[in-house]
Design a protein around this motif. Structure first.
Motif, PDB file in Angstrom:
ATOM      1  N   MET A 415       0.847  -1.196   0.000  1.00 50.29           N
ATOM      2  CA  MET A 415       0.000   0.000   0.000  1.00 50.29           C
ATOM      3  C   MET A 415       0.880   1.243   0.000  1.00 50.29           C
ATOM      4  O   MET A 415       1.750   1.388   0.859  1.00 50.29           O
ATOM      5  N   PRO A 416       0.675   2.157  -0.974  1.00 50.23           N
ATOM      6  CA  PRO A 416       1.537   3.331  -1.067  1.00 50.23           C
ATOM      7  C   PRO A 416       1.408   4.239   0.159  1.00 50.23           C
ATOM      8  O   PRO A 416       0.315   4.395   0.705  1.00 50.23           O
ATOM      9  N   MET A 422      -0.450   6.323   5.304  1.00 45.59           N
ATOM     10  CA  MET A 422      -0.883   5.688   4.064  1.00 45.59           C
ATOM     11  C   MET A 422      -1.457   6.747   3.123  1.00 45.59           C
ATOM     12  O   MET A 422      -2.161   7.658   3.553  1.00 45.59           O
ATOM     13  N   SER A 423      -1.129   6.630   1.833  1.00 40.86           N
ATOM     14  CA  SER A 423      -1.673   7.581   0.859  1.00 40.86           C
ATOM     15  C   SER A 423      -3.175   7.376   0.718  1.00 40.86           C
ATOM     16  O   SER A 423      -3.686   6.304   1.009  1.00 40.86           O
ATOM     17  N   ARG A 424      -3.837   8.422   0.212  1.00 41.55           N
ATOM     18  CA  ARG A 424      -5.293   8.306   0.008  1.00 41.55           C
ATOM     19  C   ARG A 424      -5.557   7.321  -1.122  1.00 41.55           C
ATOM     20  O   ARG A 424      -4.984   7.431  -2.200  1.00 41.55           O
ATOM     21  N   LEU A 425      -6.429   6.376  -0.842  1.00 43.53           N
ATOM     22  CA  LEU A 425      -6.669   5.329  -1.821  1.00 43.53           C
ATOM     23  C   LEU A 425      -8.155   5.184  -2.116  1.00 43.53           C
ATOM     24  O   LEU A 425      -8.978   5.209  -1.213  1.00 43.53           O
ATOM     25  N   PRO A 426      -8.477   5.031  -3.402  1.00 44.28           N
ATOM     26  CA  PRO A 426      -9.891   4.856  -3.750  1.00 44.28           C
ATOM     27  C   PRO A 426     -10.324   3.402  -3.577  1.00 44.28           C
ATOM     28  O   PRO A 426     -10.722   2.745  -4.513  1.00 44.28           O
ATOM     29  N   LEU A 427     -10.223   2.892  -2.359  1.00 44.70           N
ATOM     30  CA  LEU A 427     -10.605   1.506  -2.095  1.00 44.70           C
ATOM     31  C   LEU A 427     -11.737   1.479  -1.082  1.00 44.70           C
ATOM     32  O   LEU A 427     -11.773   2.311  -0.180  1.00 44.70           O
ATOM     33  N   VAL A 429     -13.789   0.715   2.163  1.00 46.68           N
ATOM     34  CA  VAL A 429     -13.336   0.697   3.551  1.00 46.68           C
ATOM     35  C   VAL A 429     -12.241   1.740   3.789  1.00 46.68           C
ATOM     36  O   VAL A 429     -12.382   2.629   4.604  1.00 46.68           O
ATOM     37  N   ILE A 430     -11.145   1.666   3.010  1.00 48.09           N
ATOM     38  CA  ILE A 430     -10.041   2.609   3.192  1.00 48.09           C
ATOM     39  C   ILE A 430     -10.525   4.043   2.925  1.00 48.09           C
ATOM     40  O   ILE A 430     -10.253   4.963   3.684  1.00 48.09           O
ATOM     41  N   THR A 431     -11.270   4.209   1.830  1.00 49.33           N
ATOM     42  CA  THR A 431     -11.792   5.535   1.494  1.00 49.33           C
ATOM     43  C   THR A 431     -12.700   6.066   2.597  1.00 49.33           C
ATOM     44  O   THR A 431     -12.622   7.234   2.972  1.00 49.33           O
ATOM     45  N   ASP A 432     -13.573   5.178   3.100  1.00 45.39           N
ATOM     46  CA  ASP A 432     -14.497   5.610   4.151  1.00 45.39           C
ATOM     47  C   ASP A 432     -13.730   6.055   5.395  1.00 45.39           C
ATOM     48  O   ASP A 432     -14.090   7.012   6.061  1.00 45.39           O
ATOM     49  N   TRP A 433     -12.667   5.329   5.692  1.00 50.34           N
ATOM     50  CA  TRP A 433     -11.850   5.712   6.843  1.00 50.34           C
ATOM     51  C   TRP A 433     -11.157   7.035   6.566  1.00 50.34           C
ATOM     52  O   TRP A 433     -11.181   7.966   7.361  1.00 50.34           O
ATOM     53  N   GLN A 434     -10.538   7.124   5.378  1.00 51.97           N
ATOM     54  CA  GLN A 434      -9.720   8.299   5.070  1.00 51.97           C
ATOM     55  C   GLN A 434     -10.549   9.549   4.783  1.00 51.97           C
ATOM     56  O   GLN A 434     -10.004  10.638   4.684  1.00 51.97           O
ATOM     57  N   SER A 435     -11.865   9.384   4.676  1.00 53.73           N
ATOM     58  CA  SER A 435     -12.697  10.570   4.465  1.00 53.73           C
ATOM     59  C   SER A 435     -12.480  11.581   5.583  1.00 53.73           C
ATOM     60  O   SER A 435     -12.630  12.773   5.395  1.00 53.73           O
ATOM     61  N   SER A 436     -12.110  11.094   6.769  1.00 52.87           N
ATOM     62  CA  SER A 436     -11.956  12.031   7.882  1.00 52.87           C
ATOM     63  C   SER A 436     -10.764  11.725   8.772  1.00 52.87           C
ATOM     64  O   SER A 436     -10.494  12.438   9.717  1.00 52.87           O
ATOM     65  N   ARG A 437     -10.060  10.646   8.505  1.00 46.27           N
ATOM     66  CA  ARG A 437      -8.961  10.239   9.376  1.00 46.27           C
ATOM     67  C   ARG A 437      -7.779   9.728   8.573  1.00 46.27           C
ATOM     68  O   ARG A 437      -7.949   9.150   7.502  1.00 46.27           O
ATOM     69  N   ASP A 438      -6.599   9.899   9.127  1.00 43.72           N
ATOM     70  CA  ASP A 438      -5.411   9.319   8.514  1.00 43.72           C
ATOM     71  C   ASP A 438      -5.286   7.856   8.907  1.00 43.72           C
ATOM     72  O   ASP A 438      -5.882   7.414   9.882  1.00 43.72           O
TER      73      ASP A 438
END
Ligand code: SF4
Lengths: 464, 253
Positions: A415-416, A422-427, A429-438
């Motif tokens: 994972m980049p 972790m970089s923002r990823l269009p995946l 679960v990951i996207t839902d998490w990264q919408s507001s958190r690192d």
């Protein structure tokens, strides 16, 4: 109204009552068996005794209530309950009906039916009165208008009744009282709920702070009480335990301002009270809960809303987001039965399972366990969809297979990332998490690698 | 302190294995400093909580059986302990008895293994009676976050606070409300989850000031840290083992 304003009102209102509850319960929190925890145990076990033999208790209650002159009706579902009440009212030739707070009347959607019949129905609880003016439903089972910022009520009362801006809560209540005074006198029928049904005396008990239930149940010639069948307690001697827990848990008061114990209509030597008293006992799927061992504790509920006030999810989203009458944690476990799992299975998922509700419930309902039980049933009924089912099956496969686990946790390192994040990823679960958190990077060795590289041998050097 | 060296089997958890490596390492250091014989089996993976909480109990049962078999084999004596740096995962293990209630052979294993499971700070304080610290935290103000599951299902409340105080830390009186993590909840309902997180973080960044946020749960820390990284603040999150371990980055000069 601005969403944020509404959220602020909910958060403020519930937090305030929640902290009052904490203080009032802590006051009882001694080690002796009659302390707060002891009372919870006693209350839960009394309720369980009743639930183990509910039909008998209901019969005893009905016999005693009828002996005292009340008429008892059993209603199997919402339509049955509405029709029973409509029949009674029709026979009275009533035009005006006053109501005190009743969640069961919301549950069976009574007001709409009565208004359709052409009656004037007036809610006399201040919160409910405010909501009725705005054609809104309660968002909370004890504080129906908790989502309304006070200033908005001031504005509304100012426009309608010339009440001054900045009026105190007491002033607003006075204004409402003045407006509905005549209605109390005009009403032929008063409809109330009931907090407890006392089997050995046939009484219904109503607790309140405003006195409007007292007037609703005594001024009109005919009083109709609508109560869920689970509200039974065996004896008037059990009442103190429940009153103590209910007032402290609901509002943080040692006792509410009014407790009315009503046993039948007015007798010949009593100066006031109704000539006629009807008690409508509503089942409406409560028997389904009773027959279901895992869900049965739900019927212990005394509707104190302590779980609602303390719920961090409710505090953020408010009651209307639940979409139906019962809101907050109690709604999330009750609604899936009353509405059907298919229509309400999403409610049990609206929880972080933090367990705050279970901790404060005065009758010790394992609310978080029941939330998980509803989720289990939703999954079994394939309501949560095939993608999630597949994801969970693969999750289990990886976790029970050492080689797959090794491969998957190593693979995660591709994972980049940059700067340890972790970089923002269009995946999913990951996207839902990264919408507001690192998310931290998954780069570098896993713990098991470090263990092998240096920790295992360091332990050996220590002579272990 | 106990006479013989207590044997501890780590349950590091899948989250710490991948995302909480330094917390896991500090857990080992700390247990060794307090005189434990620390063991780690590579066969371990997860407690099954994500599936359990989401209602996928067939999947959860599979993982639970695997976990029980793994640790049942590891326990060499009835005095061995299983210690985890993640209270929520420890709490999940205690659900196994309900989850596997229809499987007598699994219940038998539960009866052997479950009573040996401890959350790290609970083990240090309740079992090892630790009162002395190896670090000096007297120049730090620390906000301790109660993991809901550690607090409500495992009875972890006083222990972490006692350890932080024994190290001289100034503790902030932070409310015990949920941080909004809740496993899958955090990605199924990210807006509500974040609103809960913001409220929790606002109270400590706007109202009080601290040097560190700490907890006994990697899940909560992931959430708290994830939110903090999006704010401009010098506040950092660390697992409580890292704060108490003299070899961790906090104490590196
Ligand atoms: S579930 Fe418990 S806390 Fe919630 S309203 Fe019912 S009695 Fe009160």
């Amino acid at each position: 109204m601005a969403k944020a304003e509404k959220r602020g009102a909910v958060l403020r209102g519930t937090s305030m009552v929640d902290s009052r509850r904490k203080i009032a319960c802590a006051e009882l929190d001694t080690d002796d068996p009659a302390g707060y925890q002891g009372l919870r145990n006693i209350a839960a076990s009394i309720k369980d005794t009743v639930l183990a033999d509910l039909p008998t208790y209901l019969e005893t209650f009905a016999n005693n209530a009828e002996a005292a002159g009340a008429k008892v009706h059993f209603a199997s579902d919402a339509a049955d309950a509405r029709e029973t009440i409509q029949d009674i009212i029709r026979s009275k030739g009533a035009k005006v009906i006053v109501k005190s707070k009743s969640m069961v009347s919301e549950e069976i959607d009574l007001n709409a039916a009565l208004e359709l019949d052409g009656y004037r129905v007036i809610e006399t609880d201040l919160g409910e009165f405010i909501l009725q003016l705005e054609h809104e439903h309660p968002s909370h089972i004890v504080l129906p208008a908790v989502h309304k910022p006070k200033v908005e009520v001031e504005r509304m009362f100012n426009k309608l009744y010339k009440s001054p801006m900045g009026a105190s809560a007491d002033d607003l209540a006075q204004t409402a009282r003045r407006v509905i005074r005549q209605d109390f006198l005009d009403a032929e029928v008063g409809i109330s709920g009931g907090n407890f049904l006392v089997a050995d005396t046939g009484s219904i008990v109503i607790v309140e702070n405003e006195g409007n239930a007292r007037l609703t149940t005594s001024l009109p010639k005919c009083h109709i009480a609508i109560v869920g069948i689970e509200k039974i307690i065996p004896s008037i001697d059990d009442l103190p335990v429940f009153l103590n827990l209910l007032s402290r848990s609901a509002t943080g008061q040692r006792s509410t301002v009014f407790v009315s114990t009503i046993t039948g209509p007015k007798t010949l030597d009593e100066p006031d009270g109704p000539d006629e008293m009807h008690i409508v006992l509503v089942d409406n799927r409560r028997s389904t809960i009773l027959a279901d061992e895992k869900l049965r504790p739900i019927l212990r509920c005394i509707r104190c809303a302590a779980c609602v006030n303390t719920c961090p999810v409710y505090q953020q989203i408010g009651g209307h987001a639940y979409g139906w009458v019962y809101t907050g944690p109690i709604g999330a476990i009750l609604d899936p039965v009353l509405l059907g799992l298919e229509d309400a299975y999403h409610l049990p998922y609206a929880s972080s399972l933090c367990g705050a509700c279970t901790e404060v419930c005065p009758v010790k309902i394992p609310i978080d366990d029941i939330l998980v039980e509803h989720r289990r049933r939703a999954v079994n009924a394939s309501l949560t969809g095939p993608v999630e089912a597949m994801a969970m099956a693969s999750f289990a496969t990886v976790m029970v297979n050492h080689n797959l686990y090794e491969a998957a946790t190593r693979l995660a390192a591709v994972m980049p990332s940059s700067n340890g994040r972790m970089s923002r990823l269009p995946l999913p679960v990951i996207t839902d998490w990264q919408s507001s958190r690192d998310l931290p990077a998954m780069k570098g060795p896993r713990f098991r690698d470090i263990w092998k590289q240096r920790l295992a041998s360091a332990g050996a050097n220590n002579g272990s | 302190m106990l006479q013989t060296k207590p044997r501890v089997h780590l349950f590091i958890t899948c989250v710490a294995d991948r995302l909480g490596v330094s917390a896991a390492e500090s857990t080992v250091n700390l247990l060794r400093l307090y005189g434990c014989d620390v063991q780690f089996s590579e066969l371990q993976s997860c407690c099954g909580q994500p599936a359990y909480n989401a209602g996928h109990h067939d999947a959860a049962k599979q993982v639970a059986r695997y976990w029980l078999a793994t640790y049942d084999k590891l326990l060499a004596s009835a005095d061995d302990y299983i210690v985890t740096p993640s209270g929520s995962c420890g709490a999940m293990i205690h659900h196994y008895k309900d989850l596997l209630v229809d499987e007598p052979s699994q219940i038998a294993i539960c009866n052997r293994v479950l009573p040996r499971v401890r959350e790290l700070t609970q083990f240090l304080v309740d079992d090892l009676a630790v009162t002395q610290s190896f670090v000096n935290l007297s120049s730090f103000t620390v906000a301790y976050h109660d993991s809901c599951h550690a607090m409500r299902n495992m009875g972890v409340y006083d222990q972490p606070r006692a350890l932080l105080k024994s190290a001289g830390a100034t503790l902030i009186d932070w409310d015990s409300s949920c941080c909004g993590f809740g496993g899958l909840f955090s990605v199924k309902l990210p807006q509500i989850s974040t609103a809960m997180l913001d409220r929790k973080l606002d109270s400590v960044t706007n109202v009080m000031s601290a040097d560190f946020l700490t907890s006994t749960d990697l899940g909560c820390l992931l959430q708290l840290d994830g939110g903090l990284q999006r704010r401009s603040t010098r506040l950092r999150t660390l697992h409580i083992a890292e704060l108490l371990d003299p070899a961790s980055v906090v104490h590196a000069k």
